[in-house]
Design a protein around this motif. Structure first.
Motif, PDB file in Angstrom:
ATOM      1  N   LEU A  83      -0.385  23.056  -1.628  1.00  0.00           N
ATOM      2  CA  LEU A  83      -0.968  22.015  -1.546  1.00  0.00           C
ATOM      3  C   LEU A  83      -0.221  20.898  -0.991  1.00  0.00           C
ATOM      4  CD1 LEU A  83       1.316  19.768  -3.598  1.00  0.00           C
ATOM      5  CD2 LEU A  83       0.481  22.113  -5.293  1.00  0.00           C
ATOM      6  N   GLN A  84      -0.922  20.176  -0.619  1.00  0.00           N
ATOM      7  CA  GLN A  84       0.027  18.855   0.300  1.00  0.00           C
ATOM      8  C   GLN A  84       0.355  17.467  -0.275  1.00  0.00           C
ATOM      9  OE1 GLN A  84      -2.639  18.318   3.607  1.00  0.00           O
ATOM     10  NE2 GLN A  84      -1.511  19.864   4.491  1.00  0.00           N
ATOM     11  N   ILE A  85       1.246  16.914  -0.029  1.00  0.00           N
ATOM     12  CA  ILE A  85       1.403  15.725  -0.148  1.00  0.00           C
ATOM     13  C   ILE A  85       1.529  14.390   0.524  1.00  0.00           C
ATOM     14  CG2 ILE A  85       3.237  14.440  -1.837  1.00  0.00           C
ATOM     15  CD1 ILE A  85       3.623  17.090  -3.190  1.00  0.00           C
ATOM     16  N   LYS A  86       0.589  13.612   0.342  1.00  0.00           N
ATOM     17  CA  LYS A  86       0.854  13.058   1.945  1.00  0.00           C
ATOM     18  C   LYS A  86       1.071  11.031   0.945  1.00  0.00           C
ATOM     19  CE  LYS A  86      -2.671  10.119   4.882  1.00  0.00           C
ATOM     20  NZ  LYS A  86      -3.903   9.596   5.520  1.00  0.00           N
ATOM     21  N   VAL A  87       1.949  10.899   2.166  1.00  0.00           N
ATOM     22  CA  VAL A  87       3.073   9.520   1.721  1.00  0.00           C
ATOM     23  C   VAL A  87       2.525   8.539   2.850  1.00  0.00           C
ATOM     24  CG1 VAL A  87       5.140   8.625   1.034  1.00  0.00           C
ATOM     25  CG2 VAL A  87       4.823  10.940   0.229  1.00  0.00           C
ATOM     26  N   SER A  88       2.482   7.276   2.292  1.00  0.00           N
ATOM     27  CA  SER A  88       2.168   6.712   3.262  1.00  0.00           C
ATOM     28  C   SER A  88       2.183   4.879   2.463  1.00  0.00           C
ATOM     29  CB  SER A  88       0.179   6.261   3.464  1.00  0.00           C
ATOM     30  OG  SER A  88      -0.432   6.046   2.714  1.00  0.00           O
ATOM     31  N   TRP A  89       2.842   3.737   3.822  1.00  0.00           N
ATOM     32  CA  TRP A  89       2.654   2.765   3.332  1.00  0.00           C
ATOM     33  C   TRP A  89       2.651   2.295   4.574  1.00  0.00           C
ATOM     34  CZ3 TRP A  89       6.339   6.006   4.262  1.00  0.00           C
ATOM     35  CH2 TRP A  89       7.640   6.731   4.595  1.00  0.00           C
ATOM     36  N   GLU A  90       2.658   0.420   3.977  1.00  0.00           N
ATOM     37  CA  GLU A  90       3.188  -0.185   5.080  1.00  0.00           C
ATOM     38  C   GLU A  90       3.764  -1.448   5.166  1.00  0.00           C
ATOM     39  OE1 GLU A  90      -0.693  -2.416   4.913  1.00  0.00           O
ATOM     40  OE2 GLU A  90      -1.746  -0.786   5.825  1.00  0.00           O
ATOM     41  N   ASN A  91       4.778  -1.859   5.974  1.00  0.00           N
ATOM     42  CA  ASN A  91       5.825  -3.242   5.631  1.00  0.00           C
ATOM     43  C   ASN A  91       5.246  -4.078   6.491  1.00  0.00           C
ATOM     44  OD1 ASN A  91       8.081  -0.509   6.674  1.00  0.00           O
ATOM     45  ND2 ASN A  91       7.550  -1.872   5.526  1.00  0.00           N
ATOM     46  N   HIS A  92       5.671  -5.127   5.787  1.00  0.00           N
ATOM     47  CA  HIS A  92       4.580  -6.260   6.669  1.00  0.00           C
ATOM     48  C   HIS A  92       5.887  -7.374   6.488  1.00  0.00           C
ATOM     49  CE1 HIS A  92       0.577  -5.538   5.868  1.00  0.00           C
ATOM     50  NE2 HIS A  92       1.144  -4.828   5.174  1.00  0.00           N
ATOM     51  N   GLY A  93       5.684  -9.088   7.131  1.00  0.00           N
ATOM     52  CA  GLY A  93       6.937  -9.930   7.471  1.00  0.00           C
ATOM     53  C   GLY A  93       7.321  -9.832   8.131  1.00  0.00           C
ATOM     54  N   LEU A  94       7.810 -11.565   8.432  1.00  0.00           N
ATOM     55  CA  LEU A  94       8.708 -11.149  10.147  1.00  0.00           C
ATOM     56  C   LEU A  94       9.626 -10.474  10.540  1.00  0.00           C
ATOM     57  CD1 LEU A  94       9.237 -15.206   9.691  1.00  0.00           C
ATOM     58  CD2 LEU A  94       7.297 -13.938  11.389  1.00  0.00           C
ATOM     59  N   ALA A  95      10.563  -9.787   9.587  1.00  0.00           N
ATOM     60  CA  ALA A  95      11.483  -8.806   9.932  1.00  0.00           C
ATOM     61  C   ALA A  95      10.800  -7.483  10.019  1.00  0.00           C
ATOM     62  CB  ALA A  95      12.901  -8.749   8.909  1.00  0.00           C
ATOM     63  N   ASN A 136       1.185  -1.019  -0.533  1.00  0.00           N
ATOM     64  CA  ASN A 136      -0.502  -0.089   0.159  1.00  0.00           C
ATOM     65  C   ASN A 136       0.643   1.170  -0.415  1.00  0.00           C
ATOM     66  OD1 ASN A 136      -2.444  -1.492  -0.120  1.00  0.00           O
ATOM     67  ND2 ASN A 136      -1.649  -1.941   2.008  1.00  0.00           N
ATOM     68  N   PHE A 137       2.248   1.934  -0.657  1.00  0.00           N
ATOM     69  CA  PHE A 137       2.767   2.767  -0.749  1.00  0.00           C
ATOM     70  C   PHE A 137       2.289   3.929  -2.507  1.00  0.00           C
ATOM     71  CE2 PHE A 137       6.857   4.217  -2.261  1.00  0.00           C
ATOM     72  CZ  PHE A 137       7.568   4.934  -1.205  1.00  0.00           C
ATOM     73  N   ALA A 138       1.745   4.199  -1.889  1.00  0.00           N
ATOM     74  CA  ALA A 138       0.783   5.820  -2.207  1.00  0.00           C
ATOM     75  C   ALA A 138       1.262   6.753  -1.685  1.00  0.00           C
ATOM     76  CB  ALA A 138      -0.221   4.463  -2.306  1.00  0.00           C
ATOM     77  N   THR A 139       1.225   7.321  -3.369  1.00  0.00           N
ATOM     78  CA  THR A 139       1.473   9.043  -2.745  1.00  0.00           C
ATOM     79  C   THR A 139       0.362   9.831  -3.070  1.00  0.00           C
ATOM     80  OG1 THR A 139       3.408   9.182  -3.363  1.00  0.00           O
ATOM     81  CG2 THR A 139       2.776  10.804  -4.036  1.00  0.00           C
ATOM     82  N   GLU A 140      -0.211  10.547  -2.192  1.00  0.00           N
ATOM     83  CA  GLU A 140      -1.940  11.458  -2.853  1.00  0.00           C
ATOM     84  C   GLU A 140      -1.598  12.961  -2.648  1.00  0.00           C
ATOM     85  OE1 GLU A 140      -4.399   9.976  -0.379  1.00  0.00           O
ATOM     86  OE2 GLU A 140      -4.750   7.837  -0.852  1.00  0.00           O
TER      87      GLU A 140
END
Length: 155
Positions: free
Chosen positions: A43-55, A17-21
């Motif tokens: 203006l605003q730029i929102k950057v979002s993401w998630e990290n998954h996995g065992l590490a 879910n790496f996204a730039t809005e």
């Protein structure tokens, strides 16, 4: 679409879910424009993401976020954030780990060039991992887009 690289196997560490809005800074209750913006608007730029996995819970260090605007056609390339302002610690813990940062861009930062009163810019977002000792680590991601149109309402 985001591109990522890491030495970890996908089961151990991955971006999702790496996204730039983009939106202008509009009063509450008004639907903000997302891709066609007046050059005299903040203006605003929102950057979002998630990290998954065992590490995810074991990786420690800092993220370095960079957002650039590259004109499509004649015009400048503009760095929209000072990387020193967007260095922040990872949040180790159980997956998923969610992150979000907002970059404020002042009116006039993205100039309108050319004879048509509009300039198109492609946003490029880069995310780089640095380990706890400050060394560049084996995790990075970037996203191309969205493309935004900046117009000059005085022309």
């Amino acid at each position: 679409m985001a591109e990522t690289e890491t030495v970890f196997l996908p089961a151990n560490f991955r971006f999702e879910n790496f996204a730039t809005e983009v939106s202008d800074v509009t009063p509450v209750g008004i639907s903000p424009p997302k891709t066609i913006l007046d050059s005299d608007q903040d203006l605003q730029i929102k950057v979002s993401w998630e990290n998954h996995g065992l590490a995810t819970g074991m990786v420690d260090g800092r993220w370095h976020l960079l957002v650039m605007a590259e004109s499509q056609g004649p015009g400048p390339e503009v760095i929209l954030v000072d990387p020193g302002d967007h260095i922040f610690a990872l949040d180790p813990g159980p997956e998923p780990r969610s992150y979000s940062r907002t970059v404020d861009v002042a009116a006039g930062t993205l100039p309108v060039v050319g004879g048509h009163g509009v300039t198109l810019y492609k946003l490029i977002t880069s995310l780089t991992y640095f380990d706890a000792a400050g060394n560049r680590g084996p995790i990075a991601a970037y996203e191309e887009g969205p493309i935004i149109q900046i117009y000059d309402s005085t022309l």
